[in-house]
Design a protein around this motif. Structure first.
Motif, PDB file in Angstrom:
ATOM      1  N   VAL A  35      42.376  25.574  70.054  1.00 12.36           N
ATOM      2  CA  VAL A  35      41.385  24.545  69.767  1.00 12.36           C
ATOM      3  C   VAL A  35      40.842  24.738  68.360  1.00 12.36           C
ATOM      4  O   VAL A  35      40.395  25.822  67.989  1.00 12.36           O
ATOM      5  N   THR A  36      40.894  23.677  67.555  1.00 14.51           N
ATOM      6  CA  THR A  36      40.317  23.735  66.219  1.00 14.51           C
ATOM      7  C   THR A  36      38.984  22.988  66.190  1.00 14.51           C
ATOM      8  O   THR A  36      37.993  23.480  65.674  1.00 14.51           O
ATOM      9  N   ASP A  37      38.967  21.804  66.728  1.00 16.38           N
ATOM     10  CA  ASP A  37      37.747  21.003  66.786  1.00 16.38           C
ATOM     11  C   ASP A  37      37.900  20.060  67.973  1.00 16.38           C
ATOM     12  O   ASP A  37      38.757  19.185  67.959  1.00 16.38           O
ATOM     13  N   ASP A  84      48.299  20.236  60.249  1.00 18.35           N
ATOM     14  CA  ASP A  84      47.369  21.208  60.812  1.00 18.35           C
ATOM     15  C   ASP A  84      45.984  20.576  60.895  1.00 18.35           C
ATOM     16  O   ASP A  84      45.479  20.027  59.910  1.00 18.35           O
ATOM     17  N   GLY A  85      45.405  20.649  62.089  1.00 18.96           N
ATOM     18  CA  GLY A  85      44.077  20.090  62.278  1.00 18.96           C
ATOM     19  C   GLY A  85      42.992  21.125  62.055  1.00 18.96           C
ATOM     20  O   GLY A  85      43.273  22.330  61.970  1.00 18.96           O
ATOM     21  N   PRO A  86      41.738  20.647  61.970  1.00 21.37           N
ATOM     22  CA  PRO A  86      41.351  19.239  62.052  1.00 21.37           C
ATOM     23  C   PRO A  86      41.676  18.487  60.761  1.00 21.37           C
ATOM     24  O   PRO A  86      41.766  19.084  59.691  1.00 21.37           O
ATOM     25  N   LEU A  87      41.852  17.165  60.896  1.00 21.47           N
ATOM     26  CA  LEU A  87      42.207  16.336  59.743  1.00 21.47           C
ATOM     27  C   LEU A  87      41.513  14.988  59.856  1.00 21.47           C
ATOM     28  O   LEU A  87      41.595  14.323  60.884  1.00 21.47           O
ATOM     29  N   THR A  88      40.836  14.620  58.782  1.00 20.38           N
ATOM     30  CA  THR A  88      40.254  13.286  58.682  1.00 20.38           C
ATOM     31  C   THR A  88      41.043  12.503  57.645  1.00 20.38           C
ATOM     32  O   THR A  88      41.263  12.990  56.523  1.00 20.38           O
TER      33      THR A  88
END
Length: 224
Positions: A124-126, A201-205
């Protein structure tokens, strides 16, 4: 008696298929195109009238039809006769391992898939909830291992900025021209080919805008 003989014959043939089955990565029409710690991307191209070897998918995976068509599928261990189906371009679904099957292209044109195998969780990243209200994004499925969206943007349509809380694989169903922008990077126009893929690779906006003349379609697979 006759039905019993047919059942015994079917069981014998299935046992033989299992003995001769190859791992999906060794099947001649399946080609490994990308692999990291989390996913493996396999491209499968089956010419018209061609039949694959019996092959085994040992990992959970998401098949995505880049070029659809008519198929005959023999699933080992199902106890059922081969099934006939028509797979439309853009169809994507969750396939739980492990299973062994053989596929025949019964149509008049080749069939092409991008198959995303799930190897491991990035962690889990976000923990962002599913994307809702984002233009062009539709949730396809969600389970304990993955969440998948269909991205469909018409010419000139923009998604607006949105956040992927987890690492994800993007698979383009159609070709096109997409302008991609992130908060910390200047936007750029990207020319995309059908069946292309990219790992993020997350998180990514980011935000997406279709700057081409045809609809843009893709599948995003977020890993849990």
């Amino acid at each position: 008696m006759f039905s019993l003989l047919l059942t015994l014959l079917a069981l014998t043939l299935q046992a033989a298929a299992l003995q001769t089955a190859v791992p999906v990565g060794d099947e001649p029409r399946h080609h490994v195109r990308f692999e990291n710690r989390y996913v493996r991307v396999i491209e499968a191209i089956i010419p018209a009238g061609d039949t694959t070897l019996f092959h085994t998918h040992s990992r959970d995976n998401v098949p995505i039809a880049i070029e659809g068509g008519s198929l005959r599928t023999t699933l080992v261990g199902s106890g059922q006769p081969p099934t006939e189906s028509t797979v439309e371009k853009g169809r994507a679904w969750w396939a739980q391992a492990a299973y062994t099957h053989q596929i025949t292209n019964t149509g008049k044109a080749r069939v092409r898939f991008i198959d995303a195998e799930i190897i491991a969780s990035p962690g889990v990243t976000d923990d962002v909830p599913p994307l809702t209200g984002i233009a062009g994004h539709t949730l396809l499925f969600e389970n304990e291992r993955a969440r998948a969206y269909r991205v469909m943007l018409q010419p000139g349509q923009a998604s607006g900025a949105h956040k992927h809380g987890r690492s994800f694989l993007n698979v383009s169903v159609s070709g096109g021209a997409v302008y991609i922008e992130t908060p910390n990077k200047k936007g750029a126009k990207t020319i995309i080919k059908p069946g292309s893929y990219a790992w993020f690779d997350g998180p990514l906006t980011h935000s997406l805008k279709n700057v081409g003349s045809t609809a843009y379609e893709a599948i995003d697979i977020e890993l849990k």
